[in-house]
Design an enzyme around this catalytic site. Structure first.
Site, short mmCIF file in Angstrom:
data_model
loop_
_atom_site.label_atom_id
_atom_site.label_comp_id
_atom_site.label_asym_id
_atom_site.label_seq_id
_atom_site.Cartn_x
_atom_site.Cartn_y
_atom_site.Cartn_z
N SER A 159 0.85 -1.19 0.00
CA SER A 159 0.00 0.00 0.00
C SER A 159 0.88 1.24 0.00
O SER A 159 2.03 1.21 0.49
CB SER A 159 -0.89 0.01 1.25
OG SER A 159 -1.49 1.27 1.46
N TYR A 185 -0.54 -0.34 10.53
CA TYR A 185 -0.85 -0.75 9.15
C TYR A 185 0.31 -0.43 8.23
O TYR A 185 0.74 -1.27 7.42
CB TYR A 185 -2.13 -0.06 8.67
CG TYR A 185 -2.52 -0.43 7.26
CD1 TYR A 185 -3.00 -1.70 6.97
CD2 TYR A 185 -2.40 0.49 6.22
CE1 TYR A 185 -3.36 -2.05 5.67
CE2 TYR A 185 -2.77 0.17 4.93
CZ TYR A 185 -3.24 -1.11 4.66
OH TYR A 185 -3.59 -1.45 3.37
#
Length: 313
Positions: A159, A185
């Site tokens: 990501s 994350y």
């Protein structure tokens, strides 16, 4: 220094466009987290090219619904469902033990994003346990099957949020520092890139290529834990707008890394918008890859840490 790899595809390209002209009969594929969103569209595109696709999911009932949807859409009946909970190392081991024969494409797509602090029975923070350790154990466990294919490809779905944090080796699991879901994350997404870097180095001699990809901003079930208020504030702030994609556009870079002859031999790289990413710079607000995510020393260190973690549990 390697030359940056570019293609004719763009951020607007779809998975269907990327896989057009690619034939995958006889190829065996595993896609994790393929019940919806990017994973579902990745599995659909690969099935449309004739591959045998195993949808490896935590919820088998949802997996069956996804499989039937793909079969109805593509006419390919070789869409299978297998149970896999990446946060549960026993589940990963069971999946690996049940696999037989070669594996040509593995798309490590599943993940969790920004839940409250949660720990596995091992004491691992959930982002890292699922997004990295789970896929690490799965991929290394399937190494012989990948090597048997002769020209296998592994896709590690990262990501742009990897830019929020390197892997903090001194406190991976937030045992001493305050827990922040975005940082957690981001750290796990950096780990996804570092895994590709080290796997590419280790497995170059057996014909397995491993690349990381950034799908782009897509509204999917992955974002269900995110507090919508910061996002709304960001979008009202006048900052450059997030370039939202459809799920099929989000799947395009994964499908490119999994199938395109344009990437033959490419390994240990990070792709976004269907092209290899440029280094991070202030002028590219939403794109680019952080240098620490490609650092070979950190990649080797993470591999050692991960091996000890999943083998010593």
């Amino acid at each position: 220094m390697t030359t940056r790899l570019t293609t004719r595809f763009t951020a607007q390209s779809t998975a269907t466009e990327v896989v057009s002209g690619v034939a995958l009969p006889g190829r065996r594929v595993v896609v994790t987290g393929a019940t919806s969103g990017i994973g579902l569209e990745t599995a659909r595109a690969l099935a449309s090219a004739g591959a045998e696709v195993t949808v490896a999911v935590r919820n088998p009932a949802a997996g069956e619904r996804a499989a039937q949807d793909i079969i109805a859409d593509t006419g390919n009946k070789d869409v299978l469902v297998a149970s896999l909970d990446l946060a549960d190392q026993d589940s990963v081991a069971t999946f690996v033990a049940g696999w037989y024969g070669p594996l040509h494409i593995l798309v490590n797509n599943a993940g969790v994003m920004e839940p409250q602090l949660t720990r596995t029975p091992e004491g691992w923070e959930l982002h890292f346990a699922t997004n990295h350790y789970g896929h690490f154990a799965l991929t290394t466990g399937l190494h012989q099957a990948l090597a048997a294919a002769g020209d296998a490809r592994v896709v590690s779905v990262s990501s742009s949020q990897h830019r929020l944090s390197p892997v903090v080796f001194d406190d991976i699991h937030f045992e001493r520092r305050p827990y922040d879901p975005q940082t957690a994350y981001g750290q796990s997404k950096t780990a996804n890139v570092l895994f590709a870097v080290e796997a590419a180095r280790r497995w170059a001699g057996v014909g397995v290529t491993v690349n990381a990809v950034m799908p782009g901003a897509v509204h999917t079930n992955l974002t269900r834990h995110i507090n919508p208020e910061p996002l709304a504030h960001y979008e009202e702030s006048g900052a450059p707008q997030l370039p939202w994609k459809t799920a099929e556009q989000g799947a395009a870079t994964s499908v490119l890394a999994a199938t395109s002859p344009l990437l033959d031999g490419a390994s240990g790289r990070y792709f976004e918008d269907c092209n290899e990413a440029e280094p991070l710079n202030p002028d590219n607000f939403h794109g680019g890859v952080a240098g620490y995510a490609l650092d070979p020393d950190d990649a080797a260190r993470l591999w050692d840490v991960s091996t000890k973690a999943v083998s010593g549990r």
